[in-house]
Scaffold this active site. Structure first.
Site, PDB file in Angstrom:
ATOM      1  N   LYS A  74      -9.712  -3.301  10.681  1.00  0.00           N
ATOM      2  CA  LYS A  74     -10.238  -4.061   9.539  1.00  0.00           C
ATOM      3  C   LYS A  74     -10.281  -5.548   9.897  1.00  0.00           C
ATOM      4  O   LYS A  74      -9.386  -6.054  10.578  1.00  0.00           O
ATOM      5  CB  LYS A  74      -9.339  -3.819   8.323  1.00  0.00           C
ATOM      6  CG  LYS A  74      -9.887  -4.387   7.017  1.00  0.00           C
ATOM      7  CD  LYS A  74      -8.926  -4.081   5.861  1.00  0.00           C
ATOM      8  CE  LYS A  74      -9.463  -4.591   4.534  1.00  0.00           C
ATOM      9  NZ  LYS A  74      -8.550  -4.300   3.407  1.00  0.00           N
ATOM     10  N   SER A 134     -10.821  -2.394  -0.555  1.00  0.00           N
ATOM     11  CA  SER A 134     -11.543  -3.295   0.303  1.00  0.00           C
ATOM     12  C   SER A 134     -11.742  -2.821   1.744  1.00  0.00           C
ATOM     13  O   SER A 134     -12.604  -3.350   2.445  1.00  0.00           O
ATOM     14  CB  SER A 134     -10.827  -4.640   0.327  1.00  0.00           C
ATOM     15  OG  SER A 134      -9.557  -4.512   0.933  1.00  0.00           O
ATOM     16  N   SER A 158      -6.422  -0.664  -1.431  1.00  0.00           N
ATOM     17  CA  SER A 158      -7.521  -0.920  -0.499  1.00  0.00           C
ATOM     18  C   SER A 158      -7.617  -0.001   0.708  1.00  0.00           C
ATOM     19  O   SER A 158      -8.614  -0.025   1.427  1.00  0.00           O
ATOM     20  CB  SER A 158      -7.450  -2.370  -0.002  1.00  0.00           C
ATOM     21  OG  SER A 158      -8.000  -3.224  -0.968  1.00  0.00           O
TER      22      SER A 158
END
Lengths: 491, 476
Positions: free
Chosen positions: A79, A154, A178
């Site tokens: 990420k 996210s 997330s």
């Protein structure tokens, strides 16, 4: 069967056995990316040449027997809020559009040490603020199951990439759901461990007291394997916990056992009540039933305080974010506005131009709740609520080994739907957020598809440091469930 | 009748702690160094970096707290003070607001009007900021983060002081305590000790305090005294004119002996303090506190008492020597080597103080070693050199810390003790100065002094004057 269809652990086994070359695994992933990335947009940064070069170097190490970890040779995505030395790390924000870290996050170092091949950085909601990956400054990631829908967020880029076979596993970060929510929306496994299990060193902070890095994988075995590798005590992070020294072992793969006999499972009534999509509810109850048939004891109970989690979370996370994000000021790194007169004007223009609307909203909210005169009414009250929520969970775990429910109240919404109503988007995090507030471990495992063909995830929550219970239950459930349908799109 | 005013003063004292590394990372705290060379991702606020508390900082803070009669918080936390300024890489300073490490202490001060307790409200830990350097040539401002993250403690007193004399006594006492603890060198000029003065005036007998101002940029005791006098006058003048004192922060310009307003209370920023989530709360056990109490070095009062018992040196010497940690350490170390406390005290009280004064230095700036002073004392005791040579050699020890033994050897300064050689020289002097010999023999005792001087001169000072005297007397 394609290389990209097998699991991360299986791939590594084959690589170590000489059946698959690291380069072939890397090429298989790149082919998948070539075929799908135009539709999905999982990645922010990808360096093909570096990847192929690293694959060859890694092969030599593996051949020499210098690298035989459980994920040796496996292409993994990271990420974009997790620092990778020498590789662009933007948090999907304009303000860090050119930021190349001088060090890697401890979790990335651990994975590389175990022989994982870092292939690139995945898209996310800007600074992890959002539940759809639509707030990214660069691109909107699409759900691989249906590109009209969001992948969740996210960590939407990480979940979409794993689901689409663009990588074998990925790291995400979870502040309010997330990791688990996008895993649920994309039909993959995602886990947030107990706060303090994985070092936050190198994770660009959003809400420091809630942030945890965690794995997003194809199955529970990959999840346990990856988690085991990155659960190292790190002196560079004061909130990192030396679990082994405190008697909370991190040998998570030892819990890959098919057995839930006598497991006491509680389902909070609020988790299957009003506001939960009936198809999601049915799917969750079916999963619970399956575990019951294997000997688990399942019952519904009142958890309480569920409705207070979202407001408490947004106060605490935004307060911390307003301070954490103040370092992005155009002085030392990242974006700086072109025209300015004086320091104050430079700050103002840089930050106005560098941050997107959702980030600004949370900075303003956070600054407000910390302002003198409001601190007690908002921030302190939210901290007290957090403590009460933690207590409600602690009390529940006296009766239950784990709590089961949906990861999200619905399946993935359509693109564009959530941004119009931020409050609605915030409320969709209702089942994941309280877990962060209480610092607990939780896992999301795919448990079905709705009538639109979008995945549903079942969330299992355990008491602090009880990850092994979760892995055992999730593994058992996965065996009962059988193989999950694979994505047909783009094949 | 003119109104009588009373000055009410409280101090906020920042002290830079003497740790080798910074408060939240492993970077060196050493002064100097090219800009941004004592930095790392943590003290430059790089994304993803995290602070880890330096335990030594905590222990120094606790030691200072114990030495100033504070209670130590069993549960303490760090808070973030949020404000935007480029010297602060994170745009927040890690400090302590809600749960400082030490609270409710006091120190006793002595002034001409007697002794008095000044209460300490709290002591908290925090990090220093970097430095901004304006480049006139390029017309831009550069930042140096070498000082960013250097550990500080802030000692906040209650408004218990009434005169500049009390303020000076308080600061002197505080400085001595901290120096003795080894927690800081406390140099005002170099900024390792900084004092902000909170001052208000009120009519004598008034129940309420007046409106206070905070004065910054005070770099010496003299500046502090002048600033207090100046601010007192300014406030009284305002009141007499029927105006009001504004609560504000003022900056003292010691060259102009004038202060000007930096910011008023209305402009004060909202720092949005909140507990730093990156740092875990500090739990302090009773055993830990006890351990620090046990290891607390001897402070001045105890040291003076011990000197009186152990060393036969005058009270005045004890007072001067224990007046700085440096002198006391030097005294004890040298005495330990040579075993001659009186001689050591003499060298410190006479020659050392003379040279310090001559060179306008503080005792803290002494660089010579106890080893070389001890050697010099031993050489003098064994009469290897005489006292005038010793004084000469000491100057070199003081400035360059030379090894006296080696120096004397190289320069051939040893006192000549070969009687034959000396006798020859004395013989020559007697023969060459018949007038003086005559005078002496005629009862002019003083004449022998001249002959001794001539012999010493011929010996280039390397002779023992007592031997010369006895030889001369014998010959005459």
């Amino acid at each position: 069967m394609q290389i990209t269809d097998i699991s991360a652990v299986e791939l590594s086994r084959k690589i170590k056995a000489g059946e698959i070359k690291v380069l072939d695994a890397a090429k298989a992933v790149l082919e998948k990316i070539d075929a799908l990335e135009g539709q999905i947009n999982s990645f922010v940064t990808l360096d093909r040449e570096a990847l192929l070069k690293k694959a060859e170097e890694l092969q030599i190490k593996i051949d020499k027997g210098e690298c035989n970890g459980p994920l040796a040779g496996v292409p993994i995505a990271i990420k974009d809020n997790i620092c990778t030395q020498g590789m662009l790390t933007t948090c999907s924000s304009k303000i860090l559009h050119n930021f190349i870290p001088e060090f890697s996050a401890q979790a990335v170092i651990d994975l590389e040490k175990a022989g994982a091949l870092i292939i690139g950085k995945t898209n996310m909601d800007e600074f992890a603020m959002g539940s759809t990956t639509e707030t990214s400054a660069y691109k909107v990631t699409k759900n691989p199951w249906n590109t009209d829908h969001v992948p969740g967020g996210s960590s939407g880029g990480s979940a979409a990439a794993v689901a689409a076979g663009e990588c074998f596993a990925a790291l995400g970060s979870d502040t309010g759901g997330s990791i688990r929510q996008p895993a649920s929306f994309c039909g993959v496994v995602g886990m947030k461990p107990t706060y303090g299990t994985i070092s936050r060193y190198g994770l660009i902070a959003y809400g420091s007291s809630l942030d945890q890095i965690g794995p997003i994988t194809k199955n529970v075995e990959d999840c346990a394997t990856m988690l085991e590798l990155i659960s190292t005590y790190d002196e560079k992070d004061s909130t990192s916990m030396d679990r082994v020294a405190h008697g909370y072992a991190t040998d998570f793969t030892s819990a890959l056992v098919e057995d839930v006999k006598g497991f006491r499972i509680g389902i909070p009534k609020d988790y299957i009540g009003e506001g939960v999509d009936p198809q999601v509810r049915d799917s969750i109850l079916k999963a619970a039933k399956a575990l019951e048939e294997k000997g688990a004891i399942v019952e519904e109970f009142e958890l309480g305080l569920v409705e207070y989690a979202v407001p408490a979370y947004y106060v605490i996370a935004s307060a911390e974010a307003s301070s954490n994000l103040s370092r992005f000021d155009g002085i030392k790194y990242g974006y700086r506005t072109e025209d300015y007169s004086g320091l104050h004007n430079m700050y103002k223009k840089t930050r106005s131009e560098g941050f997107g609307p959702e980030v600004k909203r949370r900075i303003m909210l956070g600054s407000f709740v910390l302002s003198s005169g409001f601190y007690d009414a908002y921030y302190l009250k939210a901290l007290k609520t957090k403590a009460l929520i933690k207590q409600a969970f602690t009390d529940s775990f006296k009766k239950y080994d784990m709590i089961l429910g949906p990861t999200a109240p619905t399946t993935a919404p359509r693109i564009g739907e959530s941004l119009q109503d931020p409050i609605k988007m915030y409320l969709s995090d209702i089942f994941t957020i309280s877990v962060n507030l209480a610092g607990l471990p939780a896992i999301s495992v795919p448990c079905g598809l709705d009538e639109k063909g979008l995945p549903i995830g079942v969330q299992m929550i355990a008491d602090s440091f009880e990850e092994k219970k979760l892995i055992q239950a999730a593994y058992t459930y996965e065996k009962i469930r059988g193989s999950f349908p694979t994505i047909q799109k783009g094949e | 009748m003119a109104k009588q005013y009373e000055t009410v003063i409280g101090l906020e004292v920042h002290v830079e702690l003497a740790t080798k590394t910074k408060i939240f990372c492993g970077c060196s705290t050493e002064f100097g160094g090219a800009p941004n060379t004592h930095t790392c991702p943590v003290c430059t606020g790089m994304p993803g970096s995290l602070p880890v508390l330096n335990k030594q900082v905590l222990e120094y803070a606790m030691a200072v707290g114990l030495a100033t009669n504070c209670s130590i918080s069993r549960y303490s936390k760090f808070d973030r003070k949020n404000y935007f300024y480029p010297d602060n890489p994170q745009n927040y300073q890690i400090s302590q607001l809600y749960l400082p490490i030490c609270r409710d202490g006091y120190i006793e001060i002595e002034t001409l009007s007697g002794s008095k307790k000044v209460r300490i409200h709290e002591i908290h830990m925090e990090e220093d900021a970097g430095k901004l350097i304006h480049d006139e040539w390029e017309d831009c401002t550069l930042v140096d983060y070498n000082r960013s993250g250097v550990p500080l403690i802030e000692i906040v007193s209650e408004p218990d002081m009434r005169t500049a004399e009390e303020v000076t006594a308080y600061l002197e006492k505080l400085r001595l305590i901290i120096q003795y603890l080894g927690a800081s060198d406390c140099k005002l000029q170099e900024g390792s000790m900084r004092a902000d003065v909170n001052l208000s005036v009120r009519e004598i007998g008034a129940a309420e305090f007046g409106t206070r101002t905070e004065m910054k940029n005070l770099n010496s005791f003299k500046a502090i005294t002048r600033a207090i006098e100046g601010e007192r006058e300014r406030q009284i003048e305002l009141i007499e004119e029927g105006k009001t004192v504004t609560q504000e922060t003022r900056r003292w310009d010691d060259n102009k002996e004038y202060s000007y307003s930096m910011r008023s209370k209305e402009d004060a920023q909202d720092y949005r303090y909140f507990p730093d989530p990156d740092l875990v709360p500090i739990m302090i056990s009773e055993e830990w506190i006890e351990g620090i109490r046990q290891n607390q070095p001897e402070l001045r009062t105890e040291k003076m008492k011990r000197y009186r018992e152990e060393y036969d040196i005058p009270e005045y010497d004890i007072d001067i020597i224990t007046g700085t940690k440096k002198m006391a350490d030097l005294f004890e170390e040298t005495t330990k080597i040579c075993g001659l406390p009186k001689k050591v005290s003499n060298w410190l009280m006479v020659e050392t103080l003379r040279l310090l004064k001559e060179k306008d230095m503080d005792a803290d700036q002494i660089t010579f070693s106890s080893r070389n002073l001890a050697k010099l004392i031993e050489l003098t005791e064994k009469k290897v050199i005489n006292s005038s040579v010793a004084k000469e050699v000491f100057e070199l020890i003081f400035t360059e810390d030379i090894d006296p033994e080696q120096y004397i050897e190289e320069k051939g300064l040893k006192t000549v003790s070969d009687e034959g050689e000396l006798r020859k020289v004395v013989q020559e002097i007697v023969e060459g100065n018949p007038q003086s010999v005559e005078d002496y023999r005629n009862g002019k005792e003083k004449a022998i002094g001249f002959l001794i001087g001539q012999t010493m001169k011929a010996m280039k000072g390397k002779a023992n004057p007592e031997i010369i005297t006895s030889m001369l007397k014998e010959m005459l």
